[in-house]
Write an enzyme that holds these catalytic residues in place. Structure first.
Site, mmCIF file in Angstrom:
data_model
loop_
_atom_site.group_PDB
_atom_site.id
_atom_site.type_symbol
_atom_site.label_atom_id
_atom_site.label_comp_id
_atom_site.label_asym_id
_atom_site.label_seq_id
_atom_site.Cartn_x
_atom_site.Cartn_y
_atom_site.Cartn_z
ATOM 1 N N CYS A 1 42.447 38.434 35.654
ATOM 2 C CA CYS A 1 42.861 37.638 36.797
ATOM 3 C C CYS A 1 43.582 36.431 36.256
ATOM 4 O O CYS A 1 43.061 35.745 35.377
ATOM 5 C CB CYS A 1 41.641 37.218 37.623
ATOM 6 S SG CYS A 1 42.060 36.076 38.948
ATOM 7 N N ARG B 1 47.285 49.238 38.700
ATOM 8 C CA ARG B 1 47.577 48.021 39.485
ATOM 9 C C ARG B 1 46.824 46.823 38.902
ATOM 10 O O ARG B 1 47.407 45.961 38.267
ATOM 11 C CB ARG B 1 47.193 48.265 40.962
ATOM 12 C CG ARG B 1 47.784 47.257 41.937
ATOM 13 C CD ARG B 1 47.074 45.939 41.984
ATOM 14 N NE ARG B 1 45.655 46.073 42.350
ATOM 15 C CZ ARG B 1 44.790 45.068 42.227
ATOM 16 N NH1 ARG B 1 45.162 43.890 41.770
ATOM 17 N NH2 ARG B 1 43.505 45.246 42.547
ATOM 18 N N ASP B 2 45.512 46.803 39.056
ATOM 19 C CA ASP B 2 44.724 45.648 38.611
ATOM 20 C C ASP B 2 44.895 45.449 37.102
ATOM 21 O O ASP B 2 44.983 44.324 36.611
ATOM 22 C CB ASP B 2 43.240 45.892 38.934
ATOM 23 C CG ASP B 2 42.450 44.609 39.095
ATOM 24 O OD1 ASP B 2 42.980 43.531 38.799
ATOM 25 O OD2 ASP B 2 41.280 44.695 39.518
ATOM 26 N N HIS C 1 34.225 43.376 37.807
ATOM 27 C CA HIS C 1 34.869 43.042 36.529
ATOM 28 C C HIS C 1 33.799 42.837 35.463
ATOM 29 O O HIS C 1 32.685 42.392 35.765
ATOM 30 C CB HIS C 1 35.762 41.807 36.682
ATOM 31 C CG HIS C 1 37.094 42.139 37.277
ATOM 32 N ND1 HIS C 1 38.268 42.065 36.569
ATOM 33 C CD2 HIS C 1 37.434 42.594 38.509
ATOM 34 C CE1 HIS C 1 39.279 42.438 37.342
ATOM 35 N NE2 HIS C 1 38.805 42.760 38.537
ATOM 36 N N HIS D 1 33.757 46.682 43.474
ATOM 37 C CA HIS D 1 34.797 46.401 42.465
ATOM 38 C C HIS D 1 34.241 45.327 41.525
ATOM 39 O O HIS D 1 34.117 44.170 41.912
ATOM 40 C CB HIS D 1 36.051 45.924 43.214
ATOM 41 C CG HIS D 1 37.224 45.553 42.369
ATOM 42 N ND1 HIS D 1 38.375 46.307 42.331
ATOM 43 C CD2 HIS D 1 37.457 44.512 41.547
ATOM 44 C CE1 HIS D 1 39.256 45.730 41.526
ATOM 45 N NE2 HIS D 1 38.724 44.643 41.041
ATOM 46 N N ASN E 1 38.361 45.099 34.195
ATOM 47 C CA ASN E 1 37.496 45.839 35.115
ATOM 48 C C ASN E 1 36.447 46.625 34.334
ATOM 49 O O ASN E 1 36.568 46.816 33.126
ATOM 50 C CB ASN E 1 38.356 46.839 35.884
ATOM 51 C CG ASN E 1 39.256 46.185 36.905
ATOM 52 O OD1 ASN E 1 38.886 46.010 38.048
ATOM 53 N ND2 ASN E 1 40.444 45.792 36.489
HETATM 54 ZN ZN ZN Z 1 40.017 43.249 40.139
#
Ligand code: ZN
Length: 316
Positions: free
Chosen positions: A248, A21-22, A217, A215, A257
């Site tokens: 992002c 996803r990310d 990065h 979470h 990440n």
């Molecule tokens: Zn993220």
């Protein structure tokens, strides 16, 4: 000289893979559904038990994730796997509830500017959406866990400073609105270990057992140091993406990440069990790197491989 008490590390930690996803949402390459299913199958075989499989957003916004329902349907066939999806709003949450996601994440950006740019809502409007999602979940009878993920928790490329008091206020508001769990995300790599300690300490005081996940990065190379700072406080669940993919759209130059393989290596070499087989994970990383040829990948462990000491510990 004062003696600093030794931190109590958790015995086990959970790494939630968010590359599907990310990671994929910030990459131009569209990975086929068949390959995503291979990715999921091999990640599960390597021991991962929490995976964010996609996002219920309109396909025109994120064509990379348009097959989330199909990927989730496969994920649900893997025993013991907790499959998460991200949803931007109530409409996405309906999709996630109908598809039987084990957990849905509603992202909230503590930065007002980032929230408007990314979600076209103020943070407090997102809190209100969590209330509507809670009502929908309860009415549906679904068992889906609701996670409120507070992002840009350490600052933001658009707004700059984000005040910790505002992050904590929004976290409390999400819980009050019906979130089962809350998480903190350093979306753009503005955190440092000292700031993590300060904010996470207060977040744990507010949320207790309902605090779910860190979470981080690796935009400026501090993702693992930040994870370590959270680990010292007893946080035992982290998001990461294989090969460190991710970024992002509102954070130019952002590398991804924390790399799953590097984070798992750090945890296991510290004696913290993850249930993950590192050689299998590295083999999967190599396959994913083939599929994403030409895309920027990150992480360090894959270059040198496992040290002999850890290989012996794994064999034992
Ligand atoms: Zn993220």
């Amino acid at each position: 000289m004062s003696i600093v008490p030794r931190p109590e590390f958790p015995e086990h930690a959970v790494v939630r893979e968010v590359g599907l996803r990310d990671g994929l949402q910030s990459i131009a390459t569209i990975v086929s559904t068949a390959r995503k299913i291979d990715w999921l199958r091999d990640a599960h075989a390597a021991g991962l038990r929490e995976i964010e499989v996609g996002s219920f957003v309109p396909a025109r916004l994120l064509p990379q994730l348009a097959d989330t329902a199909a990927v989730l349907a496969f994920a649900k066939t893997l025993p013991g796997l907790r499959a998460s999806v991200l949803v931007p709003n109530l409409r996405g949450a309906h999709g996630a509830l109908e598809a039987g996601a084990d957990l849905l994440i509603l992202p909230l950006s503590a930065s007002h500017a980032h929230s408007l740019a990314n979600l076209r809502k103020t943070p407090d409007e997102v809190v209100a959406e969590m209330g509507r999602i809670r009502a929908a979940r309860d009415a549906s009878g679904a068992k889906t866990i609701l996670e409120g993920g507070v992002g840009t928790a350490f600052g933001c490329t658009l707004q700059g400073e984000v005040k910790p008091a505002e992050v904590l206020r929004l976290m409390q508001a999400l819980l009050d609105a019906g979130a089962d769990r809350v998480s903190l995300a350093d979306t753009v790599g503005y955190a440092n270990p000292r700031a993590v300690r300060g904010l996470f300490e207060q977040a744990l005081r507010i949320a207790g057992d309902r605090f779910w996940c860190g979470h981080f990065h690796d935009t400026r190379g501090l993702a693992l140091a930040n994870a370590y700072a959270a680990l010292e406080l007893g946080v035992a669940r982290f998001d990461a993406s294989l090969a460190g993919i991710g970024g992002c759209p509102h954070a130019p130059g952002a590398s991804g990440n924390a790399a799953t393989e590097d984070l798992v290596f750090m945890l296991q070499s510290m004696g913290i069990a993850t249930g993950i087989d590192l050689p299998e994970l590295l083999a999967l990383r190599a396959r994913v790197a083939d599929w994403l040829a030409g895309e920027p990948l990150h992480g360090t462990l894959w270059r040198a491989g496992l040290p002999k000491t850890l290989a012996a510990a794994v064999a034992a």
